[in-house]
Design a protein around this motif. Structure first.
Motif, PDB file in Angstrom:
ATOM      1  N   VAL A   1      -6.654   3.294  13.393  1.00  0.00           N
ATOM      2  CA  VAL A   1      -6.602   3.944  12.084  1.00  0.00           C
ATOM      3  C   VAL A   1      -5.691   3.134  11.168  1.00  0.00           C
ATOM      4  O   VAL A   1      -4.572   2.797  11.535  1.00  0.00           O
ATOM      5  N   ALA A   2      -6.198   2.819   9.980  1.00  0.00           N
ATOM      6  CA  ALA A   2      -5.409   2.080   8.988  1.00  0.00           C
ATOM      7  C   ALA A   2      -5.311   2.906   7.710  1.00  0.00           C
ATOM      8  O   ALA A   2      -6.321   3.437   7.222  1.00  0.00           O
ATOM      9  N   ILE A   3      -4.108   3.038   7.172  1.00  0.00           N
ATOM     10  CA  ILE A   3      -3.905   3.744   5.904  1.00  0.00           C
ATOM     11  C   ILE A   3      -4.082   2.732   4.771  1.00  0.00           C
ATOM     12  O   ILE A   3      -3.310   1.787   4.646  1.00  0.00           O
ATOM     13  N   GLU A   4      -5.109   2.938   3.969  1.00  0.00           N
ATOM     14  CA  GLU A   4      -5.401   1.991   2.888  1.00  0.00           C
ATOM     15  C   GLU A   4      -4.744   2.387   1.575  1.00  0.00           C
ATOM     16  O   GLU A   4      -4.484   1.546   0.724  1.00  0.00           O
ATOM     17  N   ASP A   5      -4.457   3.674   1.405  1.00  0.00           N
ATOM     18  CA  ASP A   5      -3.832   4.130   0.165  1.00  0.00           C
ATOM     19  C   ASP A   5      -3.024   5.385   0.462  1.00  0.00           C
ATOM     20  O   ASP A   5      -3.476   6.262   1.202  1.00  0.00           O
ATOM     21  N   MET A   6      -1.815   5.452  -0.085  1.00  0.00           N
ATOM     22  CA  MET A   6      -0.965   6.626   0.096  1.00  0.00           C
ATOM     23  C   MET A   6      -0.044   6.718  -1.110  1.00  0.00           C
ATOM     24  O   MET A   6       0.797   5.845  -1.330  1.00  0.00           O
ATOM     25  N   LYS A   7      -0.228   7.755  -1.928  1.00  0.00           N
ATOM     26  CA  LYS A   7       0.557   7.857  -3.155  1.00  0.00           C
ATOM     27  C   LYS A   7       0.698   9.314  -3.567  1.00  0.00           C
ATOM     28  O   LYS A   7      -0.133  10.168  -3.225  1.00  0.00           O
TER      29      LYS A   7
ATOM     30  N   VAL B   1       0.153  14.579  -2.194  1.00  0.00           N
ATOM     31  CA  VAL B   1       0.115  13.214  -1.655  1.00  0.00           C
ATOM     32  C   VAL B   1      -1.329  12.860  -1.294  1.00  0.00           C
ATOM     33  O   VAL B   1      -1.947  13.534  -0.450  1.00  0.00           O
ATOM     34  N   TYR B   2      -1.854  11.844  -1.947  1.00  0.00           N
ATOM     35  CA  TYR B   2      -3.212  11.369  -1.626  1.00  0.00           C
ATOM     36  C   TYR B   2      -3.126  10.317  -0.518  1.00  0.00           C
ATOM     37  O   TYR B   2      -2.325   9.382  -0.594  1.00  0.00           O
ATOM     38  N   ILE B   3      -3.954  10.485   0.509  1.00  0.00           N
ATOM     39  CA  ILE B   3      -3.993   9.532   1.614  1.00  0.00           C
ATOM     40  C   ILE B   3      -5.442   9.127   1.855  1.00  0.00           C
ATOM     41  O   ILE B   3      -6.311   9.974   2.072  1.00  0.00           O
ATOM     42  N   GLY B   4      -5.698   7.834   1.804  1.00  0.00           N
ATOM     43  CA  GLY B   4      -7.006   7.298   2.145  1.00  0.00           C
ATOM     44  C   GLY B   4      -6.886   6.501   3.426  1.00  0.00           C
ATOM     45  O   GLY B   4      -6.095   5.551   3.502  1.00  0.00           O
ATOM     46  N   ALA B   5      -7.622   6.881   4.462  1.00  0.00           N
ATOM     47  CA  ALA B   5      -7.490   6.236   5.768  1.00  0.00           C
ATOM     48  C   ALA B   5      -8.858   5.802   6.289  1.00  0.00           C
ATOM     49  O   ALA B   5      -9.859   6.493   6.096  1.00  0.00           O
ATOM     50  N   VAL B   6      -8.866   4.654   6.968  1.00  0.00           N
ATOM     51  CA  VAL B   6     -10.081   4.135   7.586  1.00  0.00           C
ATOM     52  C   VAL B   6      -9.936   4.208   9.100  1.00  0.00           C
ATOM     53  O   VAL B   6      -8.926   3.777   9.661  1.00  0.00           O
ATOM     54  N   ILE B   7     -10.945   4.765   9.745  1.00  0.00           N
ATOM     55  CA  ILE B   7     -11.005   4.815  11.209  1.00  0.00           C
ATOM     56  C   ILE B   7     -11.925   3.684  11.664  1.00  0.00           C
ATOM     57  O   ILE B   7     -13.106   3.657  11.307  1.00  0.00           O
ATOM     58  N   PHE B   8     -11.386   2.745  12.417  1.00  0.00           N
ATOM     59  CA  PHE B   8     -12.176   1.618  12.904  1.00  0.00           C
ATOM     60  C   PHE B   8     -12.669   1.890  14.322  1.00  0.00           C
ATOM     61  O   PHE B   8     -11.914   2.376  15.174  1.00  0.00           O
TER      62      PHE B   8
END
Length: 309
Positions: A225-231, A238-245
């Motif tokens: 799992v990689a967090i691509e955006d967190m603000k 808190v907005y979190i955009g995460a990619v599951i590989f």
């Protein structure tokens, strides 16, 4: 091997004790459960599937006169990939940078080949080692003494402490004994800091934990799992955009689930833990992407944060 504990105990006269402690052991003996109990908050993921911890998770325990930095390491096992090699090297390197090591065993299973292998590695270091017999809530008290004798015949432990990491039994005794082995030293982290990992790392681990709980056997070691955006947005959420590989298209389908239901449930459960961690409302957006055979690609492993210290 049996190092005597220091006598310079914190006494309210300015002496402060601090040090680093590695938690090592076979996969699935309760290392992450112990770490979370010691720190008092979830920072390491817990799963009944082995080899789920991949990095050294640093947890910080602080009192008025002591600070202990715990390193929760990947379970020591026979590696099957470059990621597995990384995990093994991570676990073994932890022993070279600590004041003490906790060798955690599952008291309900007894001495096994994996434990013997770890003991052979411990013989190569001068670090004082505690034998921590976990899951005593699952065994009868009279079963412990023969097991202690068995382990003592193989290695000279500094201390032997039976505990239940899940229920907290005897964990305070473990802390007290460990504190005696810490030398005088600085306070490395602020008193209210519980980990030195960035929030993004802990958030990604919490998401991965939910996937481990909800997927089949073929999935656990194939995901990252990689967090691509967190603000923080203007409304305080808190907005979190995460990619599951994952490694294969079929695994992508499993994680998304029928009509996207499984991915929705992963997001729902992960968000609860993330909000508890951050202390604020969150909006979690998840995507699933395929990176074929990522566990054996050095460049991808580095991009995902698997680096040797």
């Amino acid at each position: 091997m049996n190092q005597q504990p220091s006598n310079n105990r914190g006494d309210g006269k300015g002496k402060f004790r601090s040090g680093f402690v590695a938690i090592i052991g076979r996969p699935n003996v309760g290392k992450s459960t112990l770490m979370n109990h010691l720190i008092g908050q979830k920072i390491a993921i817990m799963s009944d599937k082995p080899q789920t911890t991949r990095n050294k998770i640093h947890g910080v325990y602080t009192t008025n006169d002591t600070q202990i930095v715990f390193l929760d390491t990947p379970g020591i096992h026979k590696p099957q990939s470059k990621l597995g090699n990384y995990m093994m090297q991570t676990a073994e390197s932890a022993l070279k940078e600590v004041e003490a090591a906790l060798f955690l065993i599952d008291a309900s299973e007894g001495l096994g080949g994996g434990d013997r292998f770890i003991i052979e590695q411990l013989k190569k270091v001068k670090t004082p080692v505690f034998l921590v017999m976990n899951k005593i809530d699952k065994v009868q008290p009279e079963q412990l003494l023969p097991m202690i004798t068995q382990y003592n015949e193989l290695f000279e432990f500094a201390e032997i402490i039976p505990i239940s990491a899940l229920e907290g039994n005897n964990v305070n005794t473990l802390i007290e004994q460990l504190s005696r082995y810490m030398p005088e030293g600085p306070q490395y982290y602020p008193a209210d800091q519980i980990t030195d990992h960035p929030e993004q790392f802990v958030v990604s681990e919490l998401i991965r934990e939910k996937i481990l709980h909800m997927t089949r056997e073929e999935i656990p070691h194939s995901i990252a799992v990689a967090i691509e955006d967190m603000k923080v947005q203007d409304n305080g959420v808190v907005y979190i955009g995460a990619v599951i590989f994952v490694e294969r298209d079929s695994q992508k389908g499993i994680i998304i689930g029928k009509r996207g239901e499984l991915l929705k449930e992963v997001g729902k459960q992960a968000r609860k833990d993330i909000e508890a961690l951050l202390g604020s409302r969150t909006f979690l957006e998840l995507w699933v992407k395929v990176k074929k055979d990522w566990r054996n690609q050095e460049r991808v492993l580095k991009d995902l944060g698997f680096r040797h210290d």
